[in-house]
Design an enzyme around this catalytic site. Structure first.
Site, PDB file in Angstrom:
ATOM      1  N   ASP A  11     -11.250   2.652   3.944  1.00 21.23           N
ATOM      2  CA  ASP A  11     -11.626   1.235   3.803  1.00 21.23           C
ATOM      3  C   ASP A  11     -13.144   1.085   3.637  1.00 21.23           C
ATOM      4  O   ASP A  11     -13.623   0.023   3.237  1.00 21.23           O
ATOM      5  CB  ASP A  11     -11.235   0.459   5.071  1.00 21.23           C
ATOM      6  CG  ASP A  11      -9.840  -0.143   5.003  1.00 21.23           C
ATOM      7  OD1 ASP A  11      -9.468  -0.634   3.929  1.00 21.23           O
ATOM      8  OD2 ASP A  11      -9.149  -0.122   6.042  1.00 21.23           O
ATOM      9  N   LYS A  13       0.837  -1.207   0.000  1.00 25.04           N
ATOM     10  CA  LYS A  13       0.000   0.000   0.000  1.00 25.04           C
ATOM     11  C   LYS A  13       0.873   1.259   0.000  1.00 25.04           C
ATOM     12  O   LYS A  13       0.608   2.216  -0.715  1.00 25.04           O
ATOM     13  CB  LYS A  13      -0.954  -0.027   1.210  1.00 25.04           C
ATOM     14  CG  LYS A  13      -2.061  -1.079   1.045  1.00 25.04           C
ATOM     15  CD  LYS A  13      -2.857  -1.357   2.311  1.00 25.04           C
ATOM     16  CE  LYS A  13      -3.841  -2.507   2.050  1.00 25.04           C
ATOM     17  NZ  LYS A  13      -4.622  -2.903   3.238  1.00 25.04           N
ATOM     18  N   GLN A  23      -4.629  -1.600   9.492  1.00 23.71           N
ATOM     19  CA  GLN A  23      -4.559  -2.925   8.871  1.00 23.71           C
ATOM     20  C   GLN A  23      -5.144  -3.986   9.803  1.00 23.71           C
ATOM     21  O   GLN A  23      -4.795  -4.069  10.978  1.00 23.71           O
ATOM     22  CB  GLN A  23      -3.087  -3.249   8.522  1.00 23.71           C
ATOM     23  CG  GLN A  23      -2.896  -4.534   7.756  1.00 23.71           C
ATOM     24  CD  GLN A  23      -3.506  -4.511   6.361  1.00 23.71           C
ATOM     25  OE1 GLN A  23      -3.612  -3.467   5.716  1.00 23.71           O
ATOM     26  NE2 GLN A  23      -3.929  -5.671   5.885  1.00 23.71           N
TER      27      GLN A  23
END
Ligand code: GUN
Length: 284
Positions: free
Chosen positions: A119, A52, A96
């Site tokens: 997200d 990422k 994460q």
């Protein structure tokens, strides 16, 4: 033989477009930034976080890594999220998953301010997706939609079968297909006659995490088959939920693992971060 949907190539095109937009923002003295938080040293999470960050660098988005030790308390993580929520250089916050067991993931997701929730995991964003009025789409389902669209096949009226009912993939995936007027069936571990249901699919999305679960006899001739699975075999090789070698002899289109959904997920994260920066600066 199925056409292979090349997620690497399609994601590269998306990233080029994002890079141009990020550069245009820089001309206006606006920079986009993503905070990436990782707790502990889960090796898979480390690989994802590195990917990422690398993708951010490729398109000119600033990334800020916060690597916290495994024994970080829930309160310490909440405190960090709070700081990031009001940090002006941060447009997106990505924590994460999975988190260590002593931390409640939902509490952390709920603490992220919805307009930085790139997200799209926060209940406010989940609710917005449900009613079709959203700023951010969850990255993996959004990436899958782009891959399906790349085939030129219309989703409208098609029988779509999603295998898996996770909050991250299965549930939002089903909703996005429904928004495009697909007729959606959601299957899971308790589903009866999985084979028959899969075989009815014009568009089949597998997101269960069981290596090679979907075999050629479960797939309709000419179907679009999207493999979200990412499973590590005993010999260390990566494989999806779909038996690629045999299903590709029956399907019309199929995604490989790796090189299918994975690169698209990251491209969509970049897109969400850019969208957040644009919204903050009132740019269409
Ligand atoms: N862990 C596995 N997939 C994801 C994802 O898309 N976002 C976050 N934050 N964690 C993950």
């Amino acid at each position: 033989m199925a056409d292979i949907i090349d997620g690497k190539k399609i994601s590269a095109r998306v990233k080029e477009k994002i890079k141009a937009e990020v550069s245009a923002l820089k001309d206006k003295n606006i920079e986009a930034g993503l905070a990436v938080v990782i707790v502990g040293d889960n090796p898979a999470s480390r690989v994802y976080v590195n990917a990422k960050k690398k993708a951010c660098a490729e398109v000119g988005i600033n990334s800020y890594e916060y690597a916290l030790p495994e024994d970080t308390t829930q309160q310490e993580l909440l405190d960090l999220v709070n700081i990031l929520n009001s940090d002006d250089k941060v447009d997106g916050i990505l924590v994460q998953m999975p988190l260590p067991k002593h931390i409640n993931e939902n509490d952390i997701i709920n603490s992220i301010i919805p307009n930085k929730d790139v997200d799209a995991f926060h209940p406010v964003n989940v609710g917005k997706i449900m009613i079709g009025d959203y700023s951010f789409l969850p990255c993996t389902p959004a990436g899958v939609m782009e891959l399906i669209k790349s085939t030129g096949i219309s989703i409208k009226g098609k029988d779509c079968v999603v295998i898996g009912r996770s909050n991250i993939v299965g549930k939002p995936m089903s909703m996005l297909l429904l928004h495009e007027s697909g007729t959606v069936t959601i299957c899971h571990s308790k589903t009866k006659d999985l084979k028959e249901k899969c075989k009815s699919a014009d568009i089949l999305v597998a997101a269960v995490g069981v290596a090679n679960l979907i075999t050629a006899d479960m797939v309709k001739e000419g179907a679009v088959v999207i493999d979200v699975g990412m499973n590590r075999l005993a010999d260390g090789k990566l494989c999806g939920d779909v038996d690629f070698e045999n299903v590709s002899k029956v399907a019309g289109y199929i995604t490989p693992v790796p090189g299918g959904v994975g690169p698209m997920t990251i491209a969509m994260l970049l897109e969400n971060t850019l969208t957040s920066a644009k919204i903050k600066n009132i740019i269409k």
